[in-house]
Design a protein around this motif. Structure first.
Motif, PDB file in Angstrom:
ATOM      1  N   ASP A 561       0.859  -1.177   0.000  1.00  0.00           N
ATOM      2  CA  ASP A 561       0.000   0.000   0.000  1.00  0.00           C
ATOM      3  C   ASP A 561       0.902   1.235   0.000  1.00  0.00           C
ATOM      4  O   ASP A 561       1.701   1.417   0.922  1.00  0.00           O
ATOM      5  N   PRO A 562       0.809   2.088  -1.023  1.00  0.00           N
ATOM      6  CA  PRO A 562       1.728   3.240  -1.095  1.00  0.00           C
ATOM      7  C   PRO A 562       1.593   4.219   0.058  1.00  0.00           C
ATOM      8  O   PRO A 562       2.527   4.974   0.332  1.00  0.00           O
ATOM      9  N   LEU A 563       0.450   4.240   0.739  1.00  0.00           N
ATOM     10  CA  LEU A 563       0.323   5.106   1.908  1.00  0.00           C
ATOM     11  C   LEU A 563       1.161   4.599   3.063  1.00  0.00           C
ATOM     12  O   LEU A 563       1.706   5.383   3.848  1.00  0.00           O
ATOM     13  N   LEU A 564       1.288   3.283   3.184  1.00  0.00           N
ATOM     14  CA  LEU A 564       2.112   2.701   4.238  1.00  0.00           C
ATOM     15  C   LEU A 564       3.571   2.621   3.820  1.00  0.00           C
ATOM     16  O   LEU A 564       4.475   2.827   4.635  1.00  0.00           O
ATOM     17  N   SER A 565       3.807   2.311   2.555  1.00  0.00           N
ATOM     18  CA  SER A 565       5.164   2.102   2.061  1.00  0.00           C
ATOM     19  C   SER A 565       5.282   2.683   0.654  1.00  0.00           C
ATOM     20  O   SER A 565       4.960   2.017  -0.334  1.00  0.00           O
ATOM     21  N   PRO A 566       5.723   3.943   0.535  1.00  0.00           N
ATOM     22  CA  PRO A 566       5.728   4.621  -0.773  1.00  0.00           C
ATOM     23  C   PRO A 566       6.529   3.897  -1.854  1.00  0.00           C
ATOM     24  O   PRO A 566       6.161   3.931  -3.020  1.00  0.00           O
ATOM     25  N   ARG A 567       7.639   3.268  -1.491  1.00  0.00           N
ATOM     26  CA  ARG A 567       8.371   2.471  -2.480  1.00  0.00           C
ATOM     27  C   ARG A 567       7.720   1.088  -2.511  1.00  0.00           C
ATOM     28  O   ARG A 567       8.148   0.156  -1.847  1.00  0.00           O
ATOM     29  N   CYS A 568       6.665   0.984  -3.302  1.00  0.00           N
ATOM     30  CA  CYS A 568       5.747  -0.153  -3.184  1.00  0.00           C
ATOM     31  C   CYS A 568       5.861  -1.162  -4.317  1.00  0.00           C
ATOM     32  O   CYS A 568       5.153  -2.169  -4.317  1.00  0.00           O
ATOM     33  N   TYR A 569       6.759  -0.937  -5.292  1.00  0.00           N
ATOM     34  CA  TYR A 569       6.814  -1.805  -6.471  1.00  0.00           C
ATOM     35  C   TYR A 569       8.000  -2.769  -6.394  1.00  0.00           C
ATOM     36  O   TYR A 569       9.110  -2.379  -6.027  1.00  0.00           O
ATOM     37  N   ALA A 570       7.741  -4.012  -6.771  1.00  0.00           N
ATOM     38  CA  ALA A 570       8.792  -5.030  -6.842  1.00  0.00           C
ATOM     39  C   ALA A 570       9.034  -5.425  -8.291  1.00  0.00           C
ATOM     40  O   ALA A 570       8.095  -5.522  -9.086  1.00  0.00           O
ATOM     41  N   VAL A 571      10.297  -5.659  -8.621  1.00  0.00           N
ATOM     42  CA  VAL A 571      10.664  -6.265  -9.892  1.00  0.00           C
ATOM     43  C   VAL A 571      10.803  -7.757  -9.640  1.00  0.00           C
ATOM     44  O   VAL A 571      11.611  -8.178  -8.808  1.00  0.00           O
ATOM     45  N   VAL A 572       9.987  -8.549 -10.321  1.00  0.00           N
ATOM     46  CA  VAL A 572       9.953  -9.999 -10.107  1.00  0.00           C
ATOM     47  C   VAL A 572      10.374 -10.702 -11.388  1.00  0.00           C
ATOM     48  O   VAL A 572       9.931 -10.328 -12.482  1.00  0.00           O
TER      49      VAL A 572
END
Length: 581
Positions: A561-572
């Motif tokens: 959740d970007p509100l909780l954790s702004p760096r929210c994207y993973a490269v998989v």
């Protein structure tokens, strides 16, 4: 069969779209706030009023569609900037374009649920059993809400990746305090190796590991012995005297109980029934923070011979311990500075095929993780969440920032490298801003930025040197007024403060206060551009994976959740089963 949501061609096309947008707007993101008034940034970039920008930002947050514009208007502007003057004339057009060129607007990301469903369906088709789950843990008992959300969300994905690849080992790069590593091992029974460049972090993770091993043995002993000896109420009553308040609540700094006292606490805990209160006691052993703040990552070339020898000796000792350790080991922490050239088998004697993960790996460590994944056959999958974009090294930066070992963190893909693309440090720093939080009134401390920018004017007007190599960032929190702030800053910069009277200093404040809205509006535009710059950096990493041969699946996944954790994207990324063996 897992299939990537977007092809290499599609990702390259999206990158080109974002590049075109940033070629017009990146100069705004690269304008340094400190120099806002000395370089007259508002007049240089804006042909609109601050009020217009702020009101448009406010009313456009929930607007979905761009209003129709006639052909004449469209021909004279590009993304809201006048084609002749390169100044902003249409704020609404810029905001809509920024939304379109962010990751959500580009439509290139998978959701976490979509990824998990795809992995589980693929596992079911192959006839593999479901992922093993160990002790059910409630992470919010020993982590703050942000870290708890991150660890729970990411660990389930990592466990599914490991199950999909048929591996039991995980390598956690930049493992820090070991929260993710501990949870992966306890919850999913994975063998985790945590690698961190800070020996302080490694020691702290090892200390937590030691405590968990002791409690695990006590807990297992209780499971074997429990019966009619005591009622649950009696057992809880017996356990409470053995619990130290500081240990339970994590109040003390660097608390390491004496061996005898610790044994007594664990013996007391071993008689408690496994109920919610018992689990709270168990989880509290994780909360003992014996670590100091993380030290900067130091490349091996900058270490003294003594420090290199000490790290080598410590790692050898940990390897020896891990070979003889019981099944209660949570994970193995190792100290090493990791680059794409790091030989994992020299660090981990027992290395098998593994999943490589990184939770908020800083700067160049995130691209190094992806390079390692692509190059090393023993790595079957990767799940990387980066952060600290301002610390990325750029290959084509005209400022000539030096890359570690000649290998830079950005750009990573051949597609962007072919165009010699660069962002600039200020733009990368802007990429760290959190649009979602700022939209809710969080995140920007305008007065501190205003103070710093006006101080820069004072330094320009009255001092021959700006002393830019010295930092005054923490002066604001101690200052009682603008005058006090300037006095403290001048002392920090070792400048003669007798040149200015208090009234001289206050005059600067009063002169620029009416222009504070300019800075506020300008920074809101920088925040609006942040997701687009972050998007380009992440698309570059995804493109790099898609450029690799025999890599059947790769995707950008919104894990948090970007509100909780702004760096929210993973490269998989996932290799085929043949490639990972």
């Amino acid at each position: 069969m897992l299939s990537s949501s977007c092809s290499l061609t599609e990702i390259q096309r999206r990158i080109d779209e974002v590049k075109r947008f940033l070629s017009v707007t990146l100069s705004v993101a690269n304008a340094h706030t400190v120099e806002f008034y000395t370089h007259d940034a508002w007049s240089r970039f804006m042909a609109v009023t601050p009020l217009e920008v702020l009101s448009t930002v406010s009313c456009c947050r929930d607007q979905q569609r761009e209003p129709e514009r006639n052909a004449a208007e469209q021909s004279r502007t590009t993304f809201g900037f006048c084609n002749e003057t390169n100044r902003l004339v249409d704020t609404r057009e810029l905001l809509q374009a920024a939304k379109t060129h962010s990751l959500p607007g580009l439509g290139v990301c998978m959701s976490r649920d979509e990824l998990l469903q795809a992995l589980r369906e693929n596992r079911a088709e192959s006839g593999a059993p479901p992922a093993a789950i160990g002790v059910e843990l409630e992470t919010d008992e020993f982590m703050n809400s942000k870290k708890s959300h991150e660890v729970q969300s990411m660990s389930e994905v990592v466990a599914c990746l490991a199950q999909r690849c048929g591996v039991k080992q995980v390598i956690d790069v930049g493992s820090g305090k070991g929260y993710l590593s501990s949870f992966l091992s306890l919850q999913y029974g994975l063998r985790v190796y945590g690698i961190d460049s800070s020996s302080t972090n490694t020691h702290g993770a090892q200390e937590r590991n030691r405590k968990l091993k002791k409690f695990s043995r006590a807990y297992q002993k209780h499971k074997a012995q429990r019966g009619a000896k005591h009622t649950p109420q009696d057992e809880l009553a017996e356990a409470k005297p053995g619990i130290d308040g500081d240990v339970l609540n994590g109040d003390g700094e660097g608390i390491v109980p004496q061996e005898e006292e610790e044994e007594k606490e664990l013996i007391g805990l071993s008689d408690v029934n496994p109920n919610p209160e018992t689990e709270e006691l168990y989880l509290s052993t994780l909360s003992v923070d014996v670590m100091q703040p993380t030290s900067p990552r130091v490349p091996p070339s900058q270490l003294t011979a003594e420090e290199r020898e000490r790290r080598k000796r410590e790692n050898l000792e940990r390897k020896a311990q891990s070979r003889t350790a019981s099944a209660g080991v949570v994970f193995s922490p190792l100290t090493s500075y990791v680059t794409a050239e790091t030989e994992l088998r020299e660090l981990i004697n027992e290395l098998e095929d593994a999943v490589m993960v990184g939770l908020h790996t800083c700067g160049d460590l995130a691209p190094s993780t992806l390079r390692m994944f692509a190059a090393k056959p023993e790595l079957a999958a990767v799940c990387s969440v980066g952060c600290c974009y301002h610390l990325l090294s750029e290959e084509f930066d005209p400022a000539g920032q030096e890359c570690s070992g000649g290998v830079c963190g950005f750009p990573l893909s051949q597609h962007l490298r072919g165009g010699s693309w660069f962002c600039g440090r200020n733009a990368r720093m802007s990429a760290c801003l959190a649009l979602e939080r700022v939209s809710l009134g969080q995140g920007i401390q305008m007065e501190s930025l205003f103070y710093r920018a006006v101080l820069h004017v004072i330094l320009r007007d009255h001092y021959s040197s700006f002393k830019s190599e010295k930092r005054v960032g923490n002066v604001y929190s101690k200052a009682k007024s603008f005058v006090d702030y300037v006095r403290r800053a001048l002392r920090r910069l070792e400048l003669d403060e007798s040149k200015l009277s208090d009234s001289d200093i206050q005059d600067y404040h009063d002169t620029y206060t009416p222009r504070m809205d300019e800075m506020h509006a300008f920074n809101m535009l920088k925040v609006t551009l942040a997701p687009c710059i972050e998007g380009l950096i992440l698309l570059d990493r995804l493109c790099y994976l898609k450029e690799q041969e025999d890599l059947p699946f790769s995707a950008l996944v919104q894990l948090f959740d970007p509100l909780l954790s702004p760096r929210c994207y993973a490269v998989v990324g996932l290799k085929s089963s043949e490639d990972s063996r």
